[in-house]
Design an enzyme around this catalytic site. Structure first.
Site, PDB file in Angstrom:
ATOM      1  N   THR A  48       0.824  -1.213   0.000  1.00  0.00           N
ATOM      2  CA  THR A  48       0.000   0.000   0.000  1.00  0.00           C
ATOM      3  C   THR A  48       0.859   1.264   0.000  1.00  0.00           C
ATOM      4  O   THR A  48       2.009   1.239   0.452  1.00  0.00           O
ATOM      5  CB  THR A  48      -0.892  -0.007   1.270  1.00  0.00           C
ATOM      6  N   ASP A  49       0.277   2.357  -0.474  1.00  0.00           N
ATOM      7  CA  ASP A  49       0.996   3.643  -0.423  1.00  0.00           C
ATOM      8  C   ASP A  49       1.061   4.184   1.012  1.00  0.00           C
ATOM      9  O   ASP A  49       1.812   5.123   1.283  1.00  0.00           O
ATOM     10  CB  ASP A  49       0.341   4.678  -1.355  1.00  0.00           C
ATOM     11  N   GLU A  50       0.286   3.575   1.923  1.00  0.00           N
ATOM     12  CA  GLU A  50       0.269   4.101   3.297  1.00  0.00           C
ATOM     13  C   GLU A  50       1.616   3.933   3.996  1.00  0.00           C
ATOM     14  O   GLU A  50       1.874   4.578   5.015  1.00  0.00           O
ATOM     15  CB  GLU A  50      -0.855   3.436   4.111  1.00  0.00           C
ATOM     16  N   TYR A 109      -1.576  -0.475  11.006  1.00  0.00           N
ATOM     17  CA  TYR A 109      -1.763  -1.144   9.704  1.00  0.00           C
ATOM     18  C   TYR A 109      -0.579  -0.847   8.785  1.00  0.00           C
ATOM     19  O   TYR A 109       0.075  -1.763   8.281  1.00  0.00           O
ATOM     20  CB  TYR A 109      -3.070  -0.682   9.043  1.00  0.00           C
ATOM     21  N   LYS A 124       2.397  -3.298   7.239  1.00  0.00           N
ATOM     22  CA  LYS A 124       2.634  -3.482   5.797  1.00  0.00           C
ATOM     23  C   LYS A 124       4.074  -3.076   5.448  1.00  0.00           C
ATOM     24  O   LYS A 124       4.744  -3.735   4.658  1.00  0.00           O
ATOM     25  CB  LYS A 124       1.642  -2.658   4.966  1.00  0.00           C
TER      26      LYS A 124
END
Ligand code: NAD
Length: 339
Positions: free
Chosen positions: A138-140, A163, A167
């Site tokens: 993810t870009d998060e 989260y 990741k």
């Protein structure tokens, strides 16, 4: 024929990916390992359940014995790894399961793959020379942006939620298996997806569901948080491209250059619903601001230049075209429930 292990495909993105991939590649058998947590639903895969080249296995990616059994029983030659705990709000309440699934689960999968496909660091077993481990991320992991700037593959990691931290950790494990053992890995970091089959807990299904139920539509804070929205099938096409043509060891960001804030999204959906299922008053009257999420990242936006220029990827949908398809799909789903 080639056997590919896909994980977590009873969830949102995987269940959009499987029908697309089965249809496009008649030479692949897909083995889907999914624990069917609250986020997984086999109804999402109804259209392929009897497909001769599709097999479902209920189980945990953290269960090493099971993962080893699957690798040998099905002679797995590639992995596309979607399985994860994926909801930021849940990670705030219960971070432990995010570390367990996203970090330990990814480690278990890649370590079993390494031992099956390679004899020692940088030495492949002949049969698995082309075997690739594709990690979906993810870009998060890049944290949050100010008013300007974009996340590129060079942006330093700065995850802010449990989260995104889990990741980011899983990305680092995959990276280490490339650098230490010479595994054929690729990582894709994608922006926010939307489209059919997403769990009701996420923003867009929540808006539609609450509107149809004539209940307050909750929007965090001032509604000005910005995400770079990508239609789920465009993500699937990006994964396909990277899995087949990406360079080993590389990371590719995927994003549709469709930055929208939550207020825009909720207003847009209400406008579509006002036309498709008119009520006495506009659905916009239901929009209600609620206390912001703890540590809520303000803005994410992806620079997709690398995947666009090196691999020729382009998003087919923009937010305005994709959201109409999405609303139509949820209307069928939610209205079927109330009949
Ligand atoms: P999802 O929550 O809809 O689905 C996750 C799936 O993984 C579910 O089917 C669940 O049952 C399964 N799962 C969970 N724990 C498991 C375990 N221990 N063993 C086996 N299966 C397990 O998630 P999604 O939105 O489809 O996301 C898929 C992947 O894409 C995730 O890795 C996520 O981080 C990433 N991603 C998602 C988005 C997005 O906007 N949804 C954006 C970028 C990246």
């Amino acid at each position: 024929m080639k056997n590919i292990l896909v994980t977590g495909c009873a969830g949102f993105i995987g269940s959009n990916f499987i029908p697309y991939f089965l249809d496009k590649y008649p030479e692949y058998n897909l083995i889907n390992l999914d624990l069917l947590t609250y986020a997984g639903d086999l109804k999402n895969l109804k259209e392929v359940e009897d497909h001769p080249r599709y097999k479902f296995i209920k189980g945990d990616i953290c269960n090493r014995e099971l993962v080893e059994f699957i690798f040998s029983e099905y002679d797995i030659q590639g992995v596309i790894h979607f399985a994860a705990e994926s909801h930021v709000d849940n990670s705030i309440k219960n971070p432990g399961i995010f570390v367990q699934t996203n970090v330990n689960g990814t480690f278990t999968l890649i370590d079993v793959a390494y031992k099956k496909w390679m004899r020692s660091p940088f030495v492949h077993n002949e049969k698995y020379k082309a075997s690739r481990f594709h990690h979906i991320s993810t870009d998060e992991v890049y944290g949050t942006l100010g008013d300007t700037g974009l996340f590129s593959e060079e942006t330093p990691y700065a995850p802010n939620s449990p989260y995104s931290a889990s990741k980011a950790s899983s990305d680092m494990i995959v990276r280490s298996y490339r650098h230490t053992y010479g595994m054929n890995t690729v990582i894709t970091n994608c922006s926010n997806n939307y489209g059919p089959k997403q769990h009701n807990e996420k923003l867009i299904p929540t808006i539609i569901k609450k509107a149809l139920a004539n209940e307050p539509i909750p929007i965090y804070g001032d509604g000005k948080n910005i995400r770079d929205w990508l239609y789920v099938l465009d993500h699937c096409k990006g994964i396909d491209l990277v899995y087949h043509t990406g360079k080993a060891g590389e990371v590719y960001n995927i994003g549709g250059r469709n930055e929208r804030d939550n207020l825009y999204i909720v207003n847009k959906i209400c406008e579509i619903l006002d036309v498709k299922v008119p009520a006495k008053k506009s659905y916009k009257d239901l929009i209600t601001f609620v206390e912001d999420r703890a540590g809520h990242d303000r803005r994410y936006a992806i620079d997709a230049t690398k995947i666009e220029t090196e691999l020729g990827w382009r998003a087919d949908e923009n937010f305005e075209s994709g959201i109409v398809k999405t609303v139509e799909w949820y209307l069928l789903k939610f209205q079927a429930h109330t009949k």
